[in-house]
Design a protein around this motif. Structure first.
Motif, short mmCIF file in Angstrom:
data_model
loop_
_atom_site.label_atom_id
_atom_site.label_comp_id
_atom_site.label_asym_id
_atom_site.label_seq_id
_atom_site.Cartn_x
_atom_site.Cartn_y
_atom_site.Cartn_z
N LEU A 149 0.99 -1.14 -0.07
CA LEU A 149 -0.05 -0.10 0.05
C LEU A 149 0.95 1.27 -0.02
N VAL A 150 2.04 1.11 0.80
CA VAL A 150 2.95 2.48 0.76
C VAL A 150 3.54 2.52 -0.33
N LEU A 151 4.02 1.26 -0.99
CA LEU A 151 4.98 1.54 -2.43
C LEU A 151 3.82 2.04 -3.53
N ILE A 152 2.78 1.70 -3.54
CA ILE A 152 1.92 1.77 -4.69
C ILE A 152 1.50 3.42 -4.57
N PHE A 153 1.31 4.01 -3.55
CA PHE A 153 1.20 5.63 -3.08
C PHE A 153 2.33 6.22 -3.55
N LEU A 154 3.52 5.64 -3.13
CA LEU A 154 4.66 6.62 -3.58
C LEU A 154 5.03 6.33 -5.09
N PHE A 155 4.51 5.34 -5.47
CA PHE A 155 4.83 5.11 -7.20
C PHE A 155 3.92 6.14 -7.86
N GLY A 156 2.87 6.39 -7.52
CA GLY A 156 1.98 7.58 -8.06
C GLY A 156 2.58 8.71 -7.86
N VAL A 157 3.11 9.13 -6.70
CA VAL A 157 3.61 10.36 -6.27
C VAL A 157 4.84 10.77 -7.23
N CYS A 158 5.51 9.96 -7.32
CA CYS A 158 7.22 9.83 -8.10
C CYS A 158 6.66 10.14 -9.52
N ALA A 159 5.51 9.54 -10.17
CA ALA A 159 5.01 9.56 -11.53
C ALA A 159 4.60 10.78 -11.66
N ILE A 160 3.94 11.38 -10.64
CA ILE A 160 3.57 13.06 -10.96
C ILE A 160 4.66 13.99 -10.99
N ALA A 161 5.71 13.60 -10.05
CA ALA A 161 6.95 14.34 -10.02
C ALA A 161 7.77 14.47 -11.49
N PHE A 162 7.39 13.56 -12.44
CA PHE A 162 7.99 13.53 -13.57
C PHE A 162 7.79 14.82 -14.62
N GLY A 163 6.50 15.05 -14.09
CA GLY A 163 5.82 16.08 -15.11
C GLY A 163 6.51 17.50 -14.76
N PHE A 164 7.35 17.64 -13.78
CA PHE A 164 7.85 18.77 -13.32
C PHE A 164 9.32 19.10 -13.86
N VAL A 165 10.05 17.95 -14.51
CA VAL A 165 11.53 17.96 -14.87
C VAL A 165 11.43 18.95 -15.99
N SER A 253 -1.56 9.82 -15.00
CA SER A 253 -0.86 8.54 -14.80
C SER A 253 -0.62 8.12 -13.05
N GLY A 254 -0.09 9.33 -12.44
CA GLY A 254 0.50 9.13 -11.37
C GLY A 254 -0.94 8.73 -10.26
N SER A 255 -2.12 9.31 -10.56
CA SER A 255 -3.31 9.18 -10.02
C SER A 255 -3.84 7.83 -9.70
N SER A 256 -3.35 7.04 -10.70
CA SER A 256 -3.89 5.70 -10.88
C SER A 256 -3.22 5.13 -9.63
N GLY A 257 -1.87 5.28 -9.40
CA GLY A 257 -1.31 4.53 -8.30
C GLY A 257 -1.77 4.87 -6.91
N ILE A 258 -2.06 6.21 -6.86
CA ILE A 258 -2.69 6.61 -5.51
C ILE A 258 -3.96 5.99 -5.28
N PHE A 259 -4.85 5.88 -6.41
CA PHE A 259 -6.12 5.21 -6.30
C PHE A 259 -6.04 3.62 -5.76
#
Length: 541
Positions: A149-165, A253-259
């Motif tokens: 559960l923790v890993l999936i949540f962080l997976f989504g957060v990092c995916a969103i962070a990619f949009g800011f590079v 895409s990152g929201s799918s991991g948080i969901f």
């Protein structure tokens, strides 16, 4: 292995009695009564103090009227794992339609775009390969549910962070951070296997494995149509997406991991076997020794060695296609590509993924029932080099035509997709074959960690090698030179070792797996018999 096997095959002796495996009783029939059961093991001889232990009827070979029943799948419990699997494919593939344009927007030259795009894609797989084995002992100690559960949540957060590079090195680093969370894939496969049993495991993986394809299906649409949304679909007042033109697909895409994490907190149970939960009582040193012994036993097990190598090779080939296809479509005609826009690339990739879903639902089960599994696996793997042949044909038709790809080119493109997606059926079969190639259920988490790690190595090396060779091929001056086609020759050759190993797997798997099942069954009966004898108070003779 051989000495251990021969000792089991001869005799296993208990105090005051004997247990023989698959041999006729040495005693004459009149020495005492014996049960009439005719299963795999002969009964213990009678004794005035110890009664014969008759194996339960569940070990009887099934007759025509006693067919094993299939356990219903727990769909509600599997649903968060399926969403998590879909999120993996979505986050991995959402960058494919625009990664080349994104890298070029950072100021990278056209002839270097393929190398840096492959670096961003492969960075995720490199860190996955390094970190995946770490999650098995952690999950065995703390449980599967809280970790995933923790890993999936962080997976989504990092995916969103990619949009800011804003530069190419940031893109590589963020993708590498996503790969650090490799436990999502490891634990989702492990929990699925623990929620299912032997009777419905293939059915469970038939639902679980295509979820990755669903994610890859949606990803090109999201990445292609939501990248650079201003002013196509959003007004100029959305200045955030003007400054970060690739943030919107990253957010979706990152929201799918948080969901998936939120959904799992309500529906996903803890699946770790009770035997593993009791192990910490032995002490930390004993637990660590047990894990090291289990790892050595797993990696030295011949059937698992063959399957894990095949799994890695197949992932290298399959994800090479995922990387080279958008690169081939994006590259201009005069450099050996099709010259498509990001939106067109997204449409083509989505078309191929939807075709994969259709074939998985309707074609895969039909052929799986009609063709033996080993032969089916070889046919699927053989489809990859056949599909590679269509790349130079597609380029030749597109290069000769003026403007966009003509109708004949689109027809050949669809035919190529059919062959390629037929090859992807091998991944679904290998997910189930891995579960049948381990020595016992206690090795499940570690087996998934190792397969995921080796698969990540294949996913990292395959796309990087093919993308780099494709970039080298664009440096040849003549569009009709052999150098321009070297990437397709190497790509076809890289598909051949998997086919050879599939043939070898057929030759060794049946005998080894059958002998393994017999050995584990004998050991299980020995443990039950030993426990029963130890519970008795046997006076001295």
């Amino acid at each position: 292995m051989s000495s251990r096997r021969s000792s089991i095959t001869r005799y296993d002796t208990l105090p005051g009695s004997s247990l023989h495996q698959r041999v006729s009783s040495p005693l004459p029939a009149e020495t005492g009564p014996s049960p009439t059961w005719t299963g795999a093991y002969t009964p213990l001889p009678t004794s005035p103090r110890i009664q014969p232990i008759v194996p339960s009827r569940q070990h009887e070979p099934p007759g025509p009227s006693a067919r094993p029943e299939t356990t219903p799948l727990p769909y509600a419990k599997l649903f968060p794992l399926v969403i998590s699997r879909m999120s993996e494919g979505l986050i991995y593939a959402v960058i494919f339609p625009y990664i080349n344009e994104m890298v070029r927007s950072f100021g990278v030259a056209d002839n270097k775009v393929g190398v840096w795009s492959a670096a961003a894609e492969s960075a995720l797989m490199v860190t996955e390969a390094c970190c995946a084995p770490l999650y098995a002992p952690i999950a065995d100690r703390l449980g599967r549910r809280p970790i995933i559960l923790v890993l999936i949540f962080l997976f989504g957060v990092c995916a969103i962070a990619f949009g800011f590079v804003k530069d190419v090195w940031s893109a590589v680093i963020v993708r590498a951070c996503i790969g650090l969370l490799a436990g999502c894939g490891v634990l989702s496969r492990t929990m699925l296997a623990e929620l299912c049993d032997k009777s419905n495991r293939v059915q469970g993986f038939a639902v679980f494995s295509p979820a990755l394809t669903v994610g890859v299906t949606i990803a090109p649409l999201i990445g292609g149509f939501l990248s650079e949304p201003v002013p196509r679909i959003l007004p100029p007042s959305f200045t955030l997406f003007v400054r970060y033109p690739y943030l919107l697909p990253a957010m979706v895409s990152g929201s799918s991991g948080i969901f998936a994490s939120v959904l799992g907190s309500f529906l996903l149970p803890e699946t770790m076997p009770a035997t593993l939960r009791r192990r910490p009582s032995r002490g930390e040193d004993g637990l660590e020794k047990h894990r090291q012994s289990g790892l050595r036993q797993l990696v030295s097990y011949a059937p698992f060695q063959d399957v894990i190598i095949l799994y890695s090779l197949n992932n290298g080939v399959m994800f090479s296609w995922e990387a080279v296809y958008p690169l081939f479509a994006f590259t201009p005609k005069h450099l050996g590509g099709l010259g498509m826009s990001p939106q067109e690339i997204g449409l083509v990739l989505a078309l191929g993924a939807f075709l994969s879903i259709f074939m998985t639902i309707f074609i895969f089960p039909l052929l799986h029932r009609s063709i033996p599994e080993n032969q089916y696996l070889r046919l699927c793997l053989s489809a990859y080099p056949v599909a590679v042949v269509f790349f130079p044909i597609l380029w030749g038709i597109n290069y000769a035509a003026e403007g966009r790809l003509p109708l004949l080119g689109w027809t050949i493109l669809v035919v190529q997709m059919v062959f390629r997606r037929f090859g992807d059926f091998a991944a679904t079969m290998l997910d189930s074959i891995v579960m049948d190639a381990i020595p016992g259920p206690e090795h499940l988490a570690m087996a998934n960690s190792l397969t995921f790690s080796t698969a990540a190595i294949g996913r990292a090396l395959g796309p990087f090698i093919i993308s780099w060779i494709f970039s080298v091929s664009t440096t040849f001056a003549s569009p009709y030179s052999l150098g321009r086609q070297i990437v397709w020759i190497i790509m076809a050759l890289l598909s051949l070792p998997s086919i050879w190993l599939a043939f070898r797997l057929q030759d060794t798997s049946e005998g080894d797996s059958k002998e393994s099942e017999e050995t584990h069954e004998l050991m299980r009966v020995r443990e039950e018999t030993s426990a029963s004898v130890n519970d008795l108070s046997i006076p001295a003779l």
